[in-house]
Design an enzyme around this catalytic site. Sequence first.
Site, PDB file in Angstrom:
ATOM      1  N   TYR A 260     -12.862  -2.624  11.404  1.00 34.20           N
ATOM      2  CA  TYR A 260     -11.503  -2.064  11.329  1.00 34.20           C
ATOM      3  C   TYR A 260     -10.768  -2.287  12.660  1.00 34.20           C
ATOM      4  O   TYR A 260      -9.616  -2.739  12.671  1.00 34.20           O
ATOM      5  CB  TYR A 260     -11.608  -0.578  10.999  1.00 34.20           C
ATOM      6  CG  TYR A 260     -10.307   0.155  10.846  1.00 34.20           C
ATOM      7  CD1 TYR A 260      -9.531   0.031   9.696  1.00 34.20           C
ATOM      8  CD2 TYR A 260      -9.850   1.028  11.843  1.00 34.20           C
ATOM      9  CE1 TYR A 260      -8.347   0.727   9.544  1.00 34.20           C
ATOM     10  CE2 TYR A 260      -8.671   1.737  11.701  1.00 34.20           C
ATOM     11  CZ  TYR A 260      -7.914   1.582  10.549  1.00 34.20           C
ATOM     12  OH  TYR A 260      -6.743   2.277  10.408  1.00 34.20           O
TER      13      TYR A 260
ATOM     14  N   GLY B 156       0.814  -1.220   0.000  1.00 32.97           N
ATOM     15  CA  GLY B 156       0.000   0.000   0.000  1.00 32.97           C
ATOM     16  C   GLY B 156       0.840   1.259   0.000  1.00 32.97           C
ATOM     17  O   GLY B 156       0.608   2.190   0.771  1.00 32.97           O
TER      18      GLY B 156
ATOM     19  N   ARG C 225       0.067   5.685  -1.913  1.00 41.21           N
ATOM     20  CA  ARG C 225      -0.478   6.928  -1.345  1.00 41.21           C
ATOM     21  C   ARG C 225      -0.190   6.969   0.157  1.00 41.21           C
ATOM     22  O   ARG C 225       0.196   5.965   0.757  1.00 41.21           O
ATOM     23  CB  ARG C 225      -2.002   6.970  -1.530  1.00 41.21           C
ATOM     24  CG  ARG C 225      -2.470   6.928  -2.941  1.00 41.21           C
ATOM     25  CD  ARG C 225      -3.992   7.009  -3.033  1.00 41.21           C
ATOM     26  NE  ARG C 225      -4.650   5.765  -2.709  1.00 41.21           N
ATOM     27  CZ  ARG C 225      -5.537   5.612  -1.718  1.00 41.21           C
ATOM     28  NH1 ARG C 225      -5.863   6.637  -0.950  1.00 41.21           N
ATOM     29  NH2 ARG C 225      -6.110   4.451  -1.504  1.00 41.21           N
TER      30      ARG C 225
HETATM   31  P1  NDP Z   1      -4.661   5.673   2.363  1.00 40.81           P
HETATM   32  O1  NDP Z   1      -6.105   5.417   2.121  1.00 40.81           O
HETATM   33  O2  NDP Z   1      -4.101   7.025   2.112  1.00 40.81           O
HETATM   34  O3  NDP Z   1      -3.776   4.615   1.540  1.00 40.81           O
HETATM   35  C1  NDP Z   1      -4.079   3.255   1.626  1.00 40.81           C
HETATM   36  C2  NDP Z   1      -3.049   2.479   0.852  1.00 40.81           C
HETATM   37  O4  NDP Z   1      -3.366   1.083   0.999  1.00 40.81           O
HETATM   38  C3  NDP Z   1      -3.073   2.798  -0.631  1.00 40.81           C
HETATM   39  O5  NDP Z   1      -1.754   2.842  -1.116  1.00 40.81           O
HETATM   40  C4  NDP Z   1      -3.829   1.612  -1.223  1.00 40.81           C
HETATM   41  O6  NDP Z   1      -3.390   1.269  -2.532  1.00 40.81           O
HETATM   42  C5  NDP Z   1      -3.401   0.511  -0.289  1.00 40.81           C
HETATM   43  N1  NDP Z   1      -4.321  -0.619  -0.337  1.00 40.81           N
HETATM   44  C6  NDP Z   1      -5.608  -0.679   0.057  1.00 40.81           C
HETATM   45  N2  NDP Z   1      -6.118  -1.895  -0.190  1.00 40.81           N
HETATM   46  C7  NDP Z   1      -5.120  -2.615  -0.754  1.00 40.81           C
HETATM   47  C8  NDP Z   1      -5.012  -3.949  -1.224  1.00 40.81           C
HETATM   48  N3  NDP Z   1      -6.050  -4.795  -1.174  1.00 40.81           N
HETATM   49  N4  NDP Z   1      -3.818  -4.361  -1.718  1.00 40.81           N
HETATM   50  C9  NDP Z   1      -2.772  -3.518  -1.798  1.00 40.81           C
HETATM   51  N5  NDP Z   1      -2.813  -2.244  -1.370  1.00 40.81           N
HETATM   52  C10 NDP Z   1      -3.972  -1.808  -0.855  1.00 40.81           C
HETATM   53  O7  NDP Z   1      -4.443   5.231   3.871  1.00 40.81           O
HETATM   54  P2  NDP Z   1      -3.341   5.631   4.939  1.00 40.81           P
HETATM   55  O8  NDP Z   1      -2.055   5.959   4.304  1.00 40.81           O
HETATM   56  O9  NDP Z   1      -3.958   6.578   5.864  1.00 40.81           O
HETATM   57  O10 NDP Z   1      -3.228   4.240   5.727  1.00 40.81           O
HETATM   58  C11 NDP Z   1      -2.095   3.400   5.653  1.00 40.81           C
HETATM   59  C12 NDP Z   1      -2.185   2.418   6.817  1.00 40.81           C
HETATM   60  O11 NDP Z   1      -2.182   3.156   8.039  1.00 40.81           O
HETATM   61  C13 NDP Z   1      -3.476   1.593   6.815  1.00 40.81           C
HETATM   62  O12 NDP Z   1      -3.198   0.283   7.245  1.00 40.81           O
HETATM   63  C14 NDP Z   1      -4.334   2.311   7.850  1.00 40.81           C
HETATM   64  O13 NDP Z   1      -5.283   1.463   8.430  1.00 40.81           O
HETATM   65  C15 NDP Z   1      -3.274   2.761   8.838  1.00 40.81           C
HETATM   66  N6  NDP Z   1      -3.693   3.851   9.691  1.00 40.81           N
HETATM   67  C16 NDP Z   1      -4.027   5.082   9.170  1.00 40.81           C
HETATM   68  C17 NDP Z   1      -4.414   6.106  10.019  1.00 40.81           C
HETATM   69  C18 NDP Z   1      -4.800   7.448   9.524  1.00 40.81           C
HETATM   70  O14 NDP Z   1      -5.278   8.275  10.358  1.00 40.81           O
HETATM   71  N7  NDP Z   1      -4.639   7.784   8.248  1.00 40.81           N
HETATM   72  C19 NDP Z   1      -4.462   5.898  11.472  1.00 40.81           C
HETATM   73  C20 NDP Z   1      -4.099   4.599  11.896  1.00 40.81           C
HETATM   74  C21 NDP Z   1      -3.714   3.615  11.041  1.00 40.81           C
HETATM   75  P3  NDP Z   1      -4.198   1.613  -3.892  1.00 40.81           P
HETATM   76  O15 NDP Z   1      -4.728   3.008  -3.756  1.00 40.81           O
HETATM   77  O16 NDP Z   1      -3.153   1.453  -4.932  1.00 40.81           O
HETATM   78  O17 NDP Z   1      -5.288   0.584  -4.012  1.00 40.81           O
END
Ligand code: NDP
Length: 242
Positions: free
Chosen positions: A151, A8, A11
């Site tokens: 989640y 992931g 982004r």
């Molecule tokens: P974003 O929504 O900005 O980015 C999510 C990323 O995960 C993208 O790159 C997306 O890729 C990828 N992704 C989602 N589903 C899949 C999949 N099935 N296979 C491969 N890649 C996948 O989220 P964040 O950067 O905010 O979150 C990153 C991590 O941090 C997550 O695990 C989230 O739960 C965790 N987190 C975030 C918080 C926050 O406040 N933002 C707080 C606590 C934890 P693509 O777009 O290419 O599909």
Amino acid sequence: MKNVLITGASRGIGASCAEAFAKAGFHVFVNYNNSEEQALVLCEKIRKEGGICTPVKADVSDMEQVRRTVSLCVYHGGGIDVLVNNAGIDFYGTFEQTEPQIWQKIIDTDLTGVYNATYAALPEIKNSGHGRIINISSVWGVHGASCEVAYSAAKAGVIGFTKALAKELGPSGVTVNCVAPGYIDTDMNGMFDKATVSDIINRTPLSRTGSVSDVADTVLWLASEKASFITGQIIGVDGGFM
Ligand code: NDP
């Protein structure tokens, strides 16, 4: 040169981790699923700044796609030293609104995705001699959030996974740690209005939301030699929110 696979990484937090690891001299494997253009733009930026990176498409919930990703890392980089299990999705709604297919998708991505990448990459990580696994959970995995039951359950699973695997892999010299971010400014939080974000800031002792680099810096540190005696830990990056 060490190799890192970041799931992931197209982004948000994952993309920031990719930039941080590239600056630290790693060959970065930038996993993405849907956001191909963003992943390619990120890789172009990293290369322009002198870094080495390879984009790789895979849905982490699909073991076959994950296995192909690991093979690609071995082919292009010779192995995997560090795995950052970052890919994740959220569902915001009541428990009654969490229909079976929504529940399944969250668990498949946020928990089984961590299992898939770790299972497929582990032989390479063990071979590394200084292997690291860093999982991204959430404050809600520790404390639970109303309207985010699936989640919270998946992220709590990631914490149990981290603690158990750290014990099992200690004798192999592989550390397994977890970062539990609070509110970080990314697309994932796009549904919250200004009033909700202000409320979160007011309830955060450090009086701000987190940035993607707050998390990336912590992940990079956990991957470094400086953190070589740390394993099985859940590191909060939340400005004191919890
Ligand atoms: P974003 O929504 O900005 O980015 C999510 C990323 O995960 C993208 O790159 C997306 O890729 C990828 N992704 C989602 N589903 C899949 C999949 N099935 N296979 C491969 N890649 C996948 O989220 P964040 O950067 O905010 O979150 C990153 C991590 O941090 C997550 O695990 C989230 O739960 C965790 N987190 C975030 C918080 C926050 O406040 N933002 C707080 C606590 C934890 P693509 O777009 O290419 O599909």
